[in-house]
Design an enzyme around this catalytic site. Structure first.
Site, short mmCIF file in Angstrom:
data_model
loop_
_atom_site.label_atom_id
_atom_site.label_comp_id
_atom_site.label_asym_id
_atom_site.label_seq_id
_atom_site.Cartn_x
_atom_site.Cartn_y
_atom_site.Cartn_z
N GLU A 19 -24.05 19.37 -6.70
CA GLU A 19 -25.04 20.46 -6.65
C GLU A 19 -25.39 20.91 -8.06
OE1 GLU A 19 -24.39 24.11 -4.00
OE2 GLU A 19 -24.31 25.00 -6.00
N HIS A 95 -31.94 23.98 -1.27
CA HIS A 95 -31.41 25.06 -0.45
C HIS A 95 -32.57 25.99 -0.11
CE1 HIS A 95 -27.03 24.49 -2.01
NE2 HIS A 95 -27.58 23.38 -1.55
N ARG A 125 -28.36 32.08 4.51
CA ARG A 125 -28.89 33.44 4.58
C ARG A 125 -29.22 33.97 3.19
NH1 ARG A 125 -25.16 38.49 5.63
NH2 ARG A 125 -24.87 38.07 3.41
N GLY A 126 -28.32 33.69 2.22
CA GLY A 126 -28.44 34.29 0.89
C GLY A 126 -27.63 35.58 0.87
N ASP A 193 -16.16 34.37 12.39
CA ASP A 193 -17.00 33.57 11.49
C ASP A 193 -17.25 32.19 12.10
OD1 ASP A 193 -18.43 33.68 9.12
OD2 ASP A 193 -16.85 32.74 7.94
N LYS A 200 -24.74 28.25 14.45
CA LYS A 200 -25.64 27.53 13.53
C LYS A 200 -25.76 26.07 13.97
CE LYS A 200 -23.66 29.15 9.45
NZ LYS A 200 -23.58 29.50 8.03
N GLN A 211 -17.75 26.23 1.32
CA GLN A 211 -17.50 27.01 0.11
C GLN A 211 -16.36 26.33 -0.66
OE1 GLN A 211 -18.18 28.76 -2.33
NE2 GLN A 211 -18.59 30.73 -1.35
N TYR A 302 -19.64 21.25 -7.17
CA TYR A 302 -20.50 22.30 -7.75
C TYR A 302 -20.42 22.13 -9.26
CZ TYR A 302 -20.13 24.08 -3.03
OH TYR A 302 -20.18 24.19 -1.66
C1 LIG Z 1 -22.51 25.39 0.34
C2 LIG Z 1 -23.12 26.70 -0.07
C3 LIG Z 1 -24.36 26.70 -0.75
C4 LIG Z 1 -24.95 27.91 -1.14
N1 LIG Z 1 -26.17 27.89 -1.80
C5 LIG Z 1 -26.79 29.05 -2.12
C6 LIG Z 1 -28.07 29.06 -2.76
O1 LIG Z 1 -28.64 28.01 -3.08
N2 LIG Z 1 -28.64 30.25 -3.04
C7 LIG Z 1 -28.03 31.44 -2.71
O2 LIG Z 1 -28.62 32.50 -2.97
N3 LIG Z 1 -26.83 31.47 -2.08
C8 LIG Z 1 -26.18 30.32 -1.79
N4 LIG Z 1 -24.96 30.33 -1.16
C9 LIG Z 1 -24.33 31.64 -0.86
C10 LIG Z 1 -24.73 32.16 0.55
O3 LIG Z 1 -26.10 32.48 0.55
C11 LIG Z 1 -23.88 33.39 0.83
O4 LIG Z 1 -22.54 33.02 1.01
C12 LIG Z 1 -24.37 34.31 1.94
O5 LIG Z 1 -23.67 35.55 1.82
C13 LIG Z 1 -24.14 33.79 3.36
O6 LIG Z 1 -24.96 32.76 3.68
P1 LIG Z 1 -24.75 31.93 5.06
O7 LIG Z 1 -25.85 30.98 5.16
O8 LIG Z 1 -23.36 31.45 5.15
O9 LIG Z 1 -25.00 33.14 6.09
P2 LIG Z 1 -24.77 33.29 7.66
O10 LIG Z 1 -24.34 32.03 8.30
O11 LIG Z 1 -25.99 33.96 8.20
O12 LIG Z 1 -23.53 34.29 7.71
C14 LIG Z 1 -23.53 35.49 6.95
C15 LIG Z 1 -22.57 36.50 7.57
O13 LIG Z 1 -23.10 36.97 8.80
C16 LIG Z 1 -22.25 36.59 9.89
N5 LIG Z 1 -23.17 36.07 10.91
C17 LIG Z 1 -23.67 34.82 11.00
N6 LIG Z 1 -24.48 34.72 12.07
C18 LIG Z 1 -24.51 35.94 12.64
C19 LIG Z 1 -25.16 36.47 13.78
N7 LIG Z 1 -25.95 35.71 14.57
N8 LIG Z 1 -24.96 37.79 14.07
C20 LIG Z 1 -24.16 38.56 13.31
N9 LIG Z 1 -23.49 38.09 12.22
C21 LIG Z 1 -23.67 36.80 11.90
C22 LIG Z 1 -21.29 35.55 9.37
O14 LIG Z 1 -20.03 35.63 10.01
C23 LIG Z 1 -21.20 35.92 7.90
O15 LIG Z 1 -20.24 36.94 7.70
C24 LIG Z 1 -24.32 29.15 -0.80
C25 LIG Z 1 -23.07 29.13 -0.14
C26 LIG Z 1 -22.47 27.93 0.21
C27 LIG Z 1 -21.14 27.95 0.88
#
Ligand SMILES: Cc1cc2nc3c(=O)[nH]c(=O)nc-3n(C[C@H](O)[C@H](O)[C@H](O)COP(=O)(O)OP(=O)(O)OC[C@H]3O[C@@H](n4cnc5c(N)ncnc54)[C@H](O)[C@@H]3O)c2cc1C
Length: 318
Positions: A19, A95, A125-126, A193, A200, A211, A302
């Site tokens: 990445e 992403h 999600r971000g 989680d 998803k 992560q 990473y």
């Molecule tokens: C491999 C990887 C790549 C990344 N790349 C980037 C990037 O390019 N840019 C950036 O800004 N960030 C990036 N991140 C960071 C990421 O955006 C953050 O960790 C963010 O806080 C969560 O994103 P997620 O997609 O895991 O969210 P989600 O899957 O939406 O989860 C977020 C939180 O909400 C909870 N949740 C999930 N679904 C629901 C639901 N339906 N209802 C209620 N709660 C729910 C989960 O348990 C979790 O606590 C990356 C992280 C990883 C691991």
């Protein structure tokens, strides 16, 4: 080619991927190529490019009032992906975030990717913007990654937001999502989680990228728990070597990731960051070798633009 197809074609052989992040605004693409060039000899299956949303800055005006400015420090994700595919003929994986994107923005972003021949995306999600504690979705945007995955899958079935479109062409995106072996920082428990992770996958995610973690047992246990929950897509371990002493506190604070005590002790007693780098590289090599031996589908690094470090690790592992 799709990431899942790469894995399928490898037939059990562990692949290498990494990445990168776009350079700060004002830099040119050369820094990206300089970071990729030394890693090309290891035949990466795909290269991820992170997305960085806008941030808010507050500037004090002459009259003492604060002015809010919106800045995007690292634009260029789509352009970099197109440049990678064009120059190296390697699949680039942009992403895409919920944060800062309305559904229309998402659709238009995906249309650009599709037209560029980009077949993979990682849907995230971000984080909350720096000045806010909790994540706030954009107006008419998505609150979590599973809803974003649903929209991408919708487009894969030809469902555009404008339902009156006729003969609309379906896209064919392969969708990755994030997984957290030590749970996402906002999740109340790992079990909860995992339920959201399952959502998803049920929404159409094709694979998971984790992560970072520094203790392989966390990854193996996570994979076992996912399988028990019926999450059966490939789970790609994400790896990052420790390179500075300050990361001992920064990584647990920012990512809620644990650092094994043996590593903490070694890093803490090292005299400077040059020594820390050596320890971090060696630790990551050992992690990688074990993951490879135990059949991880891909080792995903990473790089943070530090290809010399990644090169040393990959050289020792593959
Ligand atoms: C491999 C990887 C790549 C990344 N790349 C980037 C990037 O390019 N840019 C950036 O800004 N960030 C990036 N991140 C960071 C990421 O955006 C953050 O960790 C963010 O806080 C969560 O994103 P997620 O997609 O895991 O969210 P989600 O899957 O939406 O989860 C977020 C939180 O909400 C909870 N949740 C999930 N679904 C629901 C639901 N339906 N209802 C209620 N709660 C729910 C989960 O348990 C979790 O606590 C990356 C992280 C990883 C691991």
């Amino acid at each position: 080619m799709k990431v899942t197809k790469h894995i399928e074609k490898a037939n059990g052989k562990t692949l290498f991927s990494f990445e990168i992040l776009p350079p700060l605004k004002g830099q040119n693409i050369k820094s990206i190529f300089d970071g990729i060039d030394p890693l090309m000899e290891f035949d990466p299956a795909f290269i991820d490019v992170t997305y960085h949303r806008e941030e808010y800055e507050y500037i004090e005006r002459q009259d003492g009032l604060l002015e809010k400015r919106v800045v995007r420090k690292r634009p260029g994700t789509v352009g970099i992906c197109a440049a990678i595919q064009n120059k190296y003929k390697v699949d680039a994986v942009p992403h895409i975030l919920c944060g800062g994107f309305s559904r229309e923005d998402t659709e238009n972003f995906l249309i650009d990717l599709d037209f560029l021949g980009i077949e993979n995306v990682v849907a995230l999600r971000g984080d909350a913007v720096k000045s806010e504690i909790y994540f706030k979705p954009e107006k008419n945007g998505h609150a979590n990654a599973s809803d974003l995955v649903k929209q991408i899958q919708g487009l894969n079935s030809g469902d555009y937001l404008d339902e009156s479109l006729e003969n609309s062409c379906p896209t064919t995106f392969c969708i990755g999502v994030a997984g957290y072996p030590e749970k996402h920082m906002e999740a109340a428990s790992l079990s909860q989680d995992l339920q959201y992770l399952k959502k998803k996958v049920e929404a159409g995610a094709d694979y998971i990228v984790t992560q970072m973690f520094f203790d392989n047992e966390k990854y193996f246990e996570f994979v076992d728990k996912c399988r028990e929950e019926g999450i059966n897509v490939p789970i790609i371990p994400g790896l990052k070597p420790l390179v500075t002493k300050s990361q001992l506190s920064m990584i647990p604070h920012r990512f809620k990731v644990d650092i094994p005590n043996d590593l903490v002790i070694e890093v803490a007693k090292s005299k400077d960051n040059k020594a820390v780098k050596e320890i971090g590289i060696e630790w990551c090599i050992q992690q990688s070798k074990e993951l490879l031996e135990r059949g991880a589908p891909v080792l995903h690094y990473y790089t943070m633009g530090k290809s010399d470090i990644t090169k040393r690790i990959v050289e020792a592992v593959f």
